[in-house]
Design a protein around this motif. Sequence first.
Motif, PDB file in Angstrom:
ATOM      1  N   TYR A  13       0.857  -1.169   0.000  1.00  0.00           N
ATOM      2  CA  TYR A  13       0.000   0.000   0.000  1.00  0.00           C
ATOM      3  C   TYR A  13       0.897   1.224   0.000  1.00  0.00           C
ATOM      4  O   TYR A  13       1.708   1.406   0.898  1.00  0.00           O
ATOM      5  N   ASP A  14       0.742   2.059  -1.002  1.00  0.00           N
ATOM      6  CA  ASP A  14       1.487   3.314  -1.122  1.00  0.00           C
ATOM      7  C   ASP A  14       0.601   4.404  -0.519  1.00  0.00           C
ATOM      8  O   ASP A  14      -0.338   4.878  -1.170  1.00  0.00           O
ATOM      9  N   SER A  15       0.868   4.761   0.726  1.00  0.00           N
ATOM     10  CA  SER A  15       0.013   5.721   1.430  1.00  0.00           C
ATOM     11  C   SER A  15       0.116   7.123   0.838  1.00  0.00           C
ATOM     12  O   SER A  15      -0.848   7.885   0.879  1.00  0.00           O
ATOM     13  N   ARG A  16       1.253   7.451   0.263  1.00  0.00           N
ATOM     14  CA  ARG A  16       1.424   8.780  -0.340  1.00  0.00           C
ATOM     15  C   ARG A  16       0.464   8.974  -1.501  1.00  0.00           C
ATOM     16  O   ARG A  16      -0.155  10.020  -1.653  1.00  0.00           O
ATOM     17  N   LEU A  17       0.310   7.938  -2.332  1.00  0.00           N
ATOM     18  CA  LEU A  17      -0.566   8.019  -3.504  1.00  0.00           C
ATOM     19  C   LEU A  17      -1.936   7.388  -3.266  1.00  0.00           C
ATOM     20  O   LEU A  17      -2.803   7.484  -4.124  1.00  0.00           O
ATOM     21  N   HIS A  18      -2.105   6.716  -2.140  1.00  0.00           N
ATOM     22  CA  HIS A  18      -3.332   5.972  -1.819  1.00  0.00           C
ATOM     23  C   HIS A  18      -3.629   4.979  -2.952  1.00  0.00           C
ATOM     24  O   HIS A  18      -4.685   4.984  -3.577  1.00  0.00           O
ATOM     25  N   VAL A  19      -2.638   4.108  -3.189  1.00  0.00           N
ATOM     26  CA  VAL A  19      -2.692   3.135  -4.288  1.00  0.00           C
ATOM     27  C   VAL A  19      -2.160   1.794  -3.780  1.00  0.00           C
ATOM     28  O   VAL A  19      -1.195   1.746  -3.030  1.00  0.00           O
ATOM     29  N   ILE A  20      -2.811   0.699  -4.217  1.00  0.00           N
ATOM     30  CA  ILE A  20      -2.270  -0.633  -3.995  1.00  0.00           C
ATOM     31  C   ILE A  20      -1.326  -0.907  -5.159  1.00  0.00           C
ATOM     32  O   ILE A  20      -1.742  -0.905  -6.317  1.00  0.00           O
ATOM     33  N   LYS A  45      -8.507  -3.767   1.265  1.00  0.00           N
ATOM     34  CA  LYS A  45      -9.606  -3.586   2.223  1.00  0.00           C
ATOM     35  C   LYS A  45      -9.099  -2.921   3.502  1.00  0.00           C
ATOM     36  O   LYS A  45      -9.738  -1.999   4.007  1.00  0.00           O
ATOM     37  N   ASP A  46      -7.973  -3.375   4.015  1.00  0.00           N
ATOM     38  CA  ASP A  46      -7.418  -2.799   5.249  1.00  0.00           C
ATOM     39  C   ASP A  46      -7.154  -1.307   5.104  1.00  0.00           C
ATOM     40  O   ASP A  46      -7.268  -0.549   6.070  1.00  0.00           O
ATOM     41  N   ASN A  47      -6.779  -0.896   3.904  1.00  0.00           N
ATOM     42  CA  ASN A  47      -6.430   0.507   3.661  1.00  0.00           C
ATOM     43  C   ASN A  47      -7.538   1.275   2.946  1.00  0.00           C
ATOM     44  O   ASN A  47      -7.340   2.427   2.571  1.00  0.00           O
ATOM     45  N   GLN A  48      -8.672   0.612   2.738  1.00  0.00           N
ATOM     46  CA  GLN A  48      -9.817   1.209   2.055  1.00  0.00           C
ATOM     47  C   GLN A  48      -9.377   1.938   0.784  1.00  0.00           C
ATOM     48  O   GLN A  48      -9.655   3.110   0.572  1.00  0.00           O
ATOM     49  N   MET A  82     -15.054  -5.126  -2.036  1.00  0.00           N
ATOM     50  CA  MET A  82     -14.703  -3.705  -1.996  1.00  0.00           C
ATOM     51  C   MET A  82     -15.961  -2.841  -2.008  1.00  0.00           C
ATOM     52  O   MET A  82     -16.013  -1.812  -1.347  1.00  0.00           O
ATOM     53  N   ALA A  83     -16.993  -3.265  -2.715  1.00  0.00           N
ATOM     54  CA  ALA A  83     -18.254  -2.510  -2.757  1.00  0.00           C
ATOM     55  C   ALA A  83     -18.887  -2.435  -1.366  1.00  0.00           C
ATOM     56  O   ALA A  83     -19.535  -1.441  -1.023  1.00  0.00           O
ATOM     57  N   GLN A  84     -18.711  -3.472  -0.561  1.00  0.00           N
ATOM     58  CA  GLN A  84     -19.277  -3.491   0.784  1.00  0.00           C
ATOM     59  C   GLN A  84     -18.665  -2.421   1.686  1.00  0.00           C
ATOM     60  O   GLN A  84     -19.256  -2.050   2.699  1.00  0.00           O
ATOM     61  N   LEU A  85     -17.505  -1.912   1.307  1.00  0.00           N
ATOM     62  CA  LEU A  85     -16.860  -0.861   2.100  1.00  0.00           C
ATOM     63  C   LEU A  85     -17.482   0.512   1.856  1.00  0.00           C
ATOM     64  O   LEU A  85     -17.212   1.453   2.596  1.00  0.00           O
ATOM     65  N   ASN A  86     -18.294   0.629   0.801  1.00  0.00           N
ATOM     66  CA  ASN A  86     -18.946   1.894   0.445  1.00  0.00           C
ATOM     67  C   ASN A  86     -17.950   3.050   0.338  1.00  0.00           C
ATOM     68  O   ASN A  86     -18.156   4.120   0.908  1.00  0.00           O
ATOM     69  N   LEU A  87     -16.884   2.821  -0.399  1.00  0.00           N
ATOM     70  CA  LEU A  87     -15.875   3.860  -0.585  1.00  0.00           C
ATOM     71  C   LEU A  87     -16.377   4.919  -1.558  1.00  0.00           C
ATOM     72  O   LEU A  87     -17.127   4.622  -2.486  1.00  0.00           O
ATOM     73  N   SER A  88     -15.944   6.139  -1.353  1.00  0.00           N
ATOM     74  CA  SER A  88     -16.379   7.217  -2.239  1.00  0.00           C
ATOM     75  C   SER A  88     -15.700   7.130  -3.606  1.00  0.00           C
ATOM     76  O   SER A  88     -16.276   7.544  -4.606  1.00  0.00           O
TER      77      SER A  88
END
Length: 142
Positions: A13-20, A45-48, A82-88
């Motif tokens: 998980y690249d937290s700077r870019l918010h990318v797997i 999932k852990d990092n949404q 991933m859909a169950q996480l209801n991410l924007s």
Amino acid sequence: MKSFLNKITYIYYDSRLHVIRIQLFGYSSPDLYKEAWTQALKIAKDNQCNHWYLDQRECYGITAEDLEWLTERWYPQSVEEMAQLNLSEKRVNAFLLPLNVSGRFLTKITSFHRKGNTPVTHRGNYYFTRENQALSFLAQPA
């Protein structure tokens, strides 16, 4: 967990870019391949995180069994979970293509090879030949 490594992949998980970020190398092996993709979904999932970057420059091949499992089982399951996480943010996949032409063809066929009537709600699959292009694309808002 923010990263995973085995003989055929490195995922983090690249937290700077918010990318797997997924780097595939060598040839797929059923147990290792399934383990890698299972861990990739867990990390996402852990990092949404719904932005996926797949670097396939050093991937030399995928077995028919692995391809079928990925497209028929793992991918629909990953979309559902991933859909169950209801991410924007909608899901988006950016592929850094292999250097050879047949590998590029396989990548594009793989991303569209699905059976069934399950709708997929994501921005889509995008293909790049340079890492900076793919990562810049993923950094843009939807």
